[in-house]
Design an enzyme around this catalytic site. Structure first.
Site, short mmCIF file in Angstrom:
data_model
loop_
_atom_site.label_atom_id
_atom_site.label_comp_id
_atom_site.label_asym_id
_atom_site.label_seq_id
_atom_site.Cartn_x
_atom_site.Cartn_y
_atom_site.Cartn_z
N LYS A 101 -5.49 1.87 7.87
CA LYS A 101 -6.57 1.08 8.45
C LYS A 101 -6.17 -0.39 8.47
O LYS A 101 -5.40 -0.79 7.60
CB LYS A 101 -7.88 1.26 7.68
CG LYS A 101 -7.79 1.11 6.16
CD LYS A 101 -7.47 -0.18 5.49
CE LYS A 101 -8.17 -1.43 5.87
NZ LYS A 101 -7.87 -2.53 4.87
N SER A 157 11.99 0.84 6.80
CA SER A 157 11.52 -0.48 6.35
C SER A 157 12.72 -1.40 6.32
O SER A 157 13.83 -0.96 6.01
CB SER A 157 10.93 -0.33 4.93
OG SER A 157 9.85 -1.19 4.72
N ARG A 158 12.49 -2.68 6.64
CA ARG A 158 13.63 -3.60 6.69
C ARG A 158 14.13 -3.92 5.28
O ARG A 158 15.30 -4.17 5.07
CB ARG A 158 13.23 -4.88 7.42
CG ARG A 158 12.87 -4.64 8.89
CD ARG A 158 12.09 -5.79 9.45
NE ARG A 158 10.94 -6.10 8.62
CZ ARG A 158 10.12 -7.11 8.80
NH1 ARG A 158 10.32 -7.93 9.80
NH2 ARG A 158 9.10 -7.31 7.99
N ILE A 204 0.83 -1.22 0.00
CA ILE A 204 0.00 0.00 0.00
C ILE A 204 0.86 1.27 0.00
O ILE A 204 0.48 2.28 -0.60
CB ILE A 204 -1.03 0.00 1.15
CG1 ILE A 204 -2.13 1.01 0.89
CG2 ILE A 204 -0.37 0.24 2.51
CD1 ILE A 204 -2.94 0.78 -0.36
P1 NAP Z 1 2.50 -5.55 3.25
O1 NAP Z 1 2.96 -5.09 1.91
O2 NAP Z 1 2.46 -7.02 3.51
O3 NAP Z 1 3.33 -4.90 4.44
C1 NAP Z 1 3.84 -3.59 4.45
C2 NAP Z 1 5.27 -3.60 4.96
O4 NAP Z 1 5.28 -3.75 6.37
C3 NAP Z 1 6.09 -4.77 4.45
O5 NAP Z 1 6.60 -4.52 3.18
C4 NAP Z 1 7.18 -4.90 5.50
O6 NAP Z 1 8.26 -4.04 5.17
C5 NAP Z 1 6.48 -4.40 6.76
N1 NAP Z 1 6.13 -5.55 7.57
C6 NAP Z 1 5.35 -6.60 7.22
N2 NAP Z 1 5.24 -7.47 8.26
C7 NAP Z 1 5.97 -6.95 9.25
C8 NAP Z 1 6.27 -7.37 10.57
N3 NAP Z 1 5.77 -8.49 11.07
N4 NAP Z 1 7.05 -6.59 11.32
C9 NAP Z 1 7.55 -5.44 10.84
N5 NAP Z 1 7.31 -5.00 9.59
C10 NAP Z 1 6.53 -5.74 8.82
O7 NAP Z 1 1.05 -4.97 3.57
P2 NAP Z 1 0.16 -3.87 2.82
O8 NAP Z 1 -0.73 -4.53 1.83
O9 NAP Z 1 1.00 -2.74 2.37
O10 NAP Z 1 -0.78 -3.45 4.04
C11 NAP Z 1 -0.32 -2.68 5.13
C12 NAP Z 1 -1.51 -2.02 5.80
O11 NAP Z 1 -2.19 -1.24 4.82
C13 NAP Z 1 -2.54 -3.01 6.33
O12 NAP Z 1 -3.05 -2.56 7.55
C14 NAP Z 1 -3.63 -3.03 5.26
O13 NAP Z 1 -4.92 -3.29 5.81
C15 NAP Z 1 -3.56 -1.59 4.76
N6 NAP Z 1 -4.05 -1.46 3.37
C16 NAP Z 1 -3.67 -2.33 2.39
C17 NAP Z 1 -4.21 -2.22 1.12
C18 NAP Z 1 -3.81 -3.14 -0.01
O14 NAP Z 1 -4.43 -3.09 -1.08
N7 NAP Z 1 -2.80 -3.99 0.13
C19 NAP Z 1 -5.14 -1.23 0.85
C20 NAP Z 1 -5.47 -0.33 1.84
C21 NAP Z 1 -4.93 -0.45 3.11
P3 NAP Z 1 9.78 -4.45 5.48
O15 NAP Z 1 9.90 -5.94 5.32
O16 NAP Z 1 10.57 -3.70 4.44
O17 NAP Z 1 10.03 -4.01 6.88
#
Ligand code: NAP
Length: 306
Positions: free
Chosen positions: A90, A36-37, A14
């Site tokens: 969110k 970010s890691r 996101i």
């Molecule tokens: P994501 O890509 O899986 O995670 C975002 C980043 O967070 C990862 O690239 C990672 O970065 C870090 N991360 C993941 N797990 C972690 C952990 N256990 N500890 C520390 N860092 C961690 O997720 P996303 O889809 O972007 O979603 C993130 C948030 O945005 C959620 O709450 C989701 O509900 C919301 N959101 C998502 C979307 C969508 O379409 N995907 C839309 C609207 C809102 P590093 O490995 O580089 O640290």
């Protein structure tokens, strides 16, 4: 006016899809650092530890967290304790108690905190709210069905405890519902389908007060559905495409097919909050989800793999 410096934390799906483009065009914010890691943004100073960033860059007054909900609390506390403003993707946290604790911490440090609900910024949500004001709703139906493999490829966290499963998108529908209804609603019953190998539901059906029901499903292939329909004393109102199109009695009344305006609107709102030293922490969508986990009947269904 000079743009305020902001750091973005959790450079994943996101952050890359929506936050970075919204910040690049923002009149209010300059993306000054990332934490970010693994992820980075080209041309922006990158940190891997939030404490290091907060210590090294005292001029960054605001931090926007895009981490999944479970690992978010520790980062959020660090930001507030360092006296910085905080913007939360969110859902704002893994539990209601931790989000209340963050709100208290923000008050104690005199900074702004914003629990964002991006779907509330969809094109037709404001028009739907205005149309429903003062009207009686006889019945309402939410259908939110999408393909988790398409929108969350490989994101195992979503099916872990605290990941919320199908409520990750379902809470977007509830954020719109709680915004547009003329009166509050509460949950009266729920049925949740848990894959046998997962800790969060892949589908859910909710009953809410006022004759409103919701059907959330993460297994929909082909056309995706993000609709809500209301029978009212003044006719049928529908919000389609995740709140972007308003229909009255089957005719389009307002809206656009694109979701690209949601995140610029969130960052504009954050700028307004920071300027006014104000906060926006409406947790009503998360209360409905928490109550569905509290009250819901559980079914075990077929195992799920990405
Ligand atoms: P994501 O890509 O899986 O995670 C975002 C980043 O967070 C990862 O690239 C990672 O970065 C870090 N991360 C993941 N797990 C972690 C952990 N256990 N500890 C520390 N860092 C961690 O997720 P996303 O889809 O972007 O979603 C993130 C948030 O945005 C959620 O709450 C989701 O509900 C919301 N959101 C998502 C979307 C969508 O379409 N995907 C839309 C609207 C809102 P590093 O490995 O580089 O640290």
């Amino acid at each position: 006016m000079a743009r305020e410096k902001l750091a973005l934390v959790g450079i994943g799906k996101i952050a890359t899809d929506q936050h970075v483009p919204a910040l690049a065009d923002s009149p209010d914010w300059e993306l000054a650092a990332t934490v970010s890691r693994h992820g980075t943004v080209s041309g922006v100073e990158a940190f891997t530890d939030i404490g290091d960033m907060l210590a090294a860059r005292p001029g960054i007054g605001t931090v926007s967290l895009c981490l999944p909900p479970v690992p978010r609390f520790a980062a959020a506390q660090a930001v507030l304790r360092a006296g910085r403003n905080l913007m939360l993707e969110k859902p704002p946290g893994a539990t209601l108690a931790e989000v209340h604790a963050l709100h208290d911490l923000a008050r104690a440090h005199g900074v702004s905190i914003f629990a964002t609900w991006h779907s509330r910024m969809a094109h037709a949500v404001g028009a739907a709210k205005r149309w429903l004001a003062g009207r009686s709703i006889h019945e309402g139906r939410i259908i939110w069905r999408e393909d988790v493999r398409k929108w969350h490829p490989g994101q195992d966290w979503i099916f872990e405890a605290g990941g919320m499963g199908v409520f990750d998108p379902g809470i977007n529908a509830l954020s719109i519902l709680t915004e547009i209804l003329p009166a509050p609603v509460h949950l009266t019953g729920a049925e949740l389908d848990f894959p046998a190998n997962r800790q969060a539901p892949i589908a859910a059906r909710l009953d809410l007060s006022g004759g409103i029901s919701a059907d959330f499903d993460f297994r929909q292939e082909g056309p995706q559905t993000w609709d809500m329909e209301f029978a009212t004393d003044a006719g049928l109102m529908a919000l389609r495409m995740g709140g972007n199109i308003l229909e009255i009695d089957g005719q389009r009344a307002e809206g656009q097919d694109s979701i690209m305006g949601e995140y610029p609107a969130l960052y504009a709102r954050m700028a307004e909050l920071v300027r006014g030293v104000a906060s926006d922490m409406d947790l009503s969508p998360m209360v409905l989800v928490a109550d569905a986990f509290t009250l819901g009947r559980r079914n075990i269904v077929e195992t799920f793999e990405f």
